[in-house]
Scaffold this active site. Structure first.
Site, short mmCIF file in Angstrom:
data_model
loop_
_atom_site.label_atom_id
_atom_site.label_comp_id
_atom_site.label_asym_id
_atom_site.label_seq_id
_atom_site.Cartn_x
_atom_site.Cartn_y
_atom_site.Cartn_z
N LYS A 61 42.06 40.53 31.98
CA LYS A 61 41.74 41.00 33.33
C LYS A 61 42.06 39.92 34.34
O LYS A 61 42.17 38.75 34.02
CB LYS A 61 40.27 41.39 33.41
CG LYS A 61 40.04 42.86 33.07
CD LYS A 61 40.62 43.78 34.14
CE LYS A 61 40.45 45.24 33.77
NZ LYS A 61 41.53 46.10 34.23
N TYR A 121 43.68 48.18 26.67
CA TYR A 121 43.94 48.33 25.24
C TYR A 121 43.92 49.81 24.96
O TYR A 121 43.00 50.50 25.40
CB TYR A 121 42.80 47.75 24.40
CG TYR A 121 42.85 46.28 24.10
CD1 TYR A 121 42.78 45.35 25.13
CD2 TYR A 121 42.91 45.82 22.79
CE1 TYR A 121 42.76 44.00 24.85
CE2 TYR A 121 42.89 44.46 22.51
CZ TYR A 121 42.82 43.56 23.55
OH TYR A 121 42.80 42.23 23.28
N TYR A 128 49.01 44.54 28.42
CA TYR A 128 47.70 43.90 28.53
C TYR A 128 47.82 42.38 28.39
O TYR A 128 48.41 41.88 27.46
CB TYR A 128 46.75 44.40 27.43
CG TYR A 128 45.42 43.69 27.52
CD1 TYR A 128 44.52 44.05 28.51
CD2 TYR A 128 45.11 42.64 26.67
CE1 TYR A 128 43.32 43.37 28.64
CE2 TYR A 128 43.92 41.96 26.80
CZ TYR A 128 43.03 42.34 27.78
OH TYR A 128 41.85 41.67 27.92
N GLY A 166 58.77 28.48 43.21
CA GLY A 166 58.54 28.34 44.65
C GLY A 166 57.24 28.91 45.16
O GLY A 166 56.78 28.56 46.23
N ASP A 214 43.12 31.73 33.98
CA ASP A 214 42.51 31.60 32.66
C ASP A 214 43.53 30.87 31.80
O ASP A 214 44.59 31.40 31.50
CB ASP A 214 42.21 33.00 32.10
CG ASP A 214 41.64 32.97 30.69
OD1 ASP A 214 41.66 31.89 30.05
OD2 ASP A 214 41.18 34.03 30.23
C1 F6R Z 1 38.45 40.91 28.69
C2 F6R Z 1 38.83 40.02 27.61
C3 F6R Z 1 38.23 40.22 26.28
C4 F6R Z 1 39.28 40.50 25.21
C5 F6R Z 1 38.62 40.76 23.84
C6 F6R Z 1 39.63 41.02 22.71
O1 F6R Z 1 39.21 40.65 29.83
O2 F6R Z 1 39.64 39.15 27.79
O3 F6R Z 1 37.24 41.22 26.29
O4 F6R Z 1 40.05 41.61 25.57
O5 F6R Z 1 37.83 39.67 23.46
O6 F6R Z 1 40.53 39.95 22.65
P1 F6R Z 1 41.59 39.80 21.45
O7 F6R Z 1 42.39 41.09 21.42
O8 F6R Z 1 42.41 38.64 21.84
O9 F6R Z 1 40.82 39.60 20.19
MG MG Z 2 40.42 34.83 28.58
MG MG Z 3 38.50 35.56 32.56
#
Ligand code: F6R
Ligand code: MG
Ligand code: MG
Length: 364
Positions: A231, A347, A228, A103, A11
């Site tokens: 995912k 979270y 965190y 590496g 990502d």
């Molecule tokens: C799940 C994911 C999203 C974020 C959520 C809050 O893997 O990436 O659900 O956790 O959108 O994101 P923030 O804290 O960056 O606003």
């Molecule tokens: Mg993302």
């Molecule tokens: Mg993703």
């Protein structure tokens, strides 16, 4: 002909939020991989996205864990991240957890599923890509495909499959692995993989001749970063037919929307919804978690034209069931088991809440 199939994903920024990927990013990746193909470094490639995850599907002859292949993927993600930053995409570069490449992509953030194998007379391969969930999400579908005779008929009636399959399971907390032979050790296997946050299937091979049929990505970003970071959104691929589960037996593993960990803030259980590529755009409550699948018929390492395998009408009911489960779970709001248990939540405010209320807690 021996080829290596490498599926490497990261990502590197979402459009909009964490829901999808920006076409400009895919174009950059395609141009880079096209150059590598022109140079002869790659045999072939296909670039796609699942939700906010950029997917590099590559064939070559350099073997698994090859430094140059991994470095090339890392550089591709870096270049895409520059554009993601320019476009201010959400979470630009979020999976590139380390500053410098050392590496191998292991422990760097991106997910990797790779196998080197002799291409068979005909080589159907299905590449599964997921968003908003963790690598253990593959556990149930892989069990269904390679160990459940009620799902895969070939385990009972195909003499080449009747000897069963061996599962390599990784303990992602203690960094250990174990091989379990099925059907003999099915109960031991289930005892482990029933805890998908910890025990993850890495490979499956046909026991009789050690023909590897499956490779998955097992990286757990939160374990690498210690906090965190989103995912893992895993990938895997499955070789099919001719003594392996048929394409339809492979896909049958996704005929039901299994409940997996991930979804909003990586902290909720939700249905793993099978979708076509254009629907791999998690939206409601940042989800529900998605799985899409591209099928390829390899020909001397060439990927050829992909087929969108889970788009098929026969998965409509699974999608509908997933949406129904989504409603049921969502209604439960902040309560477990919709919300994950405290040790699995990505979270949490629990330590802070407990600290704040510390002096107000009285002995009972
Ligand atoms: C799940 C994911 C999203 C974020 C959520 C809050 O893997 O990436 O659900 O956790 O959108 O994101 P923030 O804290 O960056 O606003
Ligand atoms: Mg993302
Ligand atoms: Mg993703």
């Amino acid at each position: 002909m021996k080829i290596t199939l490498s599926v490497i994903k990261a990502d590197i920024g979402g459009h909009v939020g964490h829901s999808s990927s920006h076409p400009a990013i895919l174009e950059i990746a395609r141009n880079i991989l096209q150059d590598e193909k022109n140079k002869g470094f790659l045999i072939d490639f296909y670039v796609t996205a699942c939700g906010d995850d950029l997917q590099l599907i590559m064939t070559h002859q350099h073997g698994v864990d090859n430094k140059d292949v991994h470095a090339m993927a890392w550089d591709t993600f870096k270049k895409c991240t520059e554009k993601a930053k320019e476009l201010k995409l959400y979470g630009a570069g979020q999976d590139l957890l380390k500053d410098t490449f050392s590496g191998n992509l292991k422990g760097m953030g991106p997910g990797v599923a790779e196998l080197e194998f002799e291409e068979r007379k005909s080589e159907p391969v299905i590449i599964f890509m997921a968003d908003k969930t963790e690598p253990g999400a593959w556990n149930i579908p892989l069990y269904k495909m390679f160990a459940d005779p009620f799902s895969t008929a070939g385990l009972v009636i195909d003499s080449e499959m009747h000897g069963g399959f061996t599962f390599e399971v990784h303990d992602v907390i203690e960094n250990k692995k174990v091989e379990l032979k099925c059907p003999e050790e099915i109960y031991d296997l289930l005892a482990l993989i029933g805890q998908p946050g910890r025990y993850v299937i890495k490979h499956v091979y046909r026991t009789s001749d050690k023909l590897y049929a499956v490779s998955t990505s097992t990286s757990r970003l939160s374990l690498i970063a210690g906090k965190y970071v989103g995912k893992d959104d895993p990938v895997m691929f499955v070789r099919a037919q001719h003594g392996l589960p048929a394409v339809g037996e492979v896909l049958e593993g996704f005929a039901h929307p299994w409940i997996v960990a991930g979804w909003m803030r990586g902290s909720h259980h939700g249905p793993f919804m099978p979708v076509g590529v254009e629907d791999a755009t998690p939206s409601r409550f940042d989800g529900p978690p998605r799985v899409m699948a591209l099928g390829f018929q390899l020909a001397n390492g060439m990927l050829g034209m992909p087929r969108d395998m889970l788009k098929d009408k026969s998965f409509d009911k699974a999608r509908w069931e997933a949406l129904k489960i989504a409603d049921i779970l969502r209604r439960q709001g902040p309560f477990e088991p919709h919300r994950l248990g405290p040790e699995e939540m990505e979270y949490t405010t629990l330590p802070a809440v407990k600290k704040k209320l510390k002096n107000r807690f009285q002995d009972i």
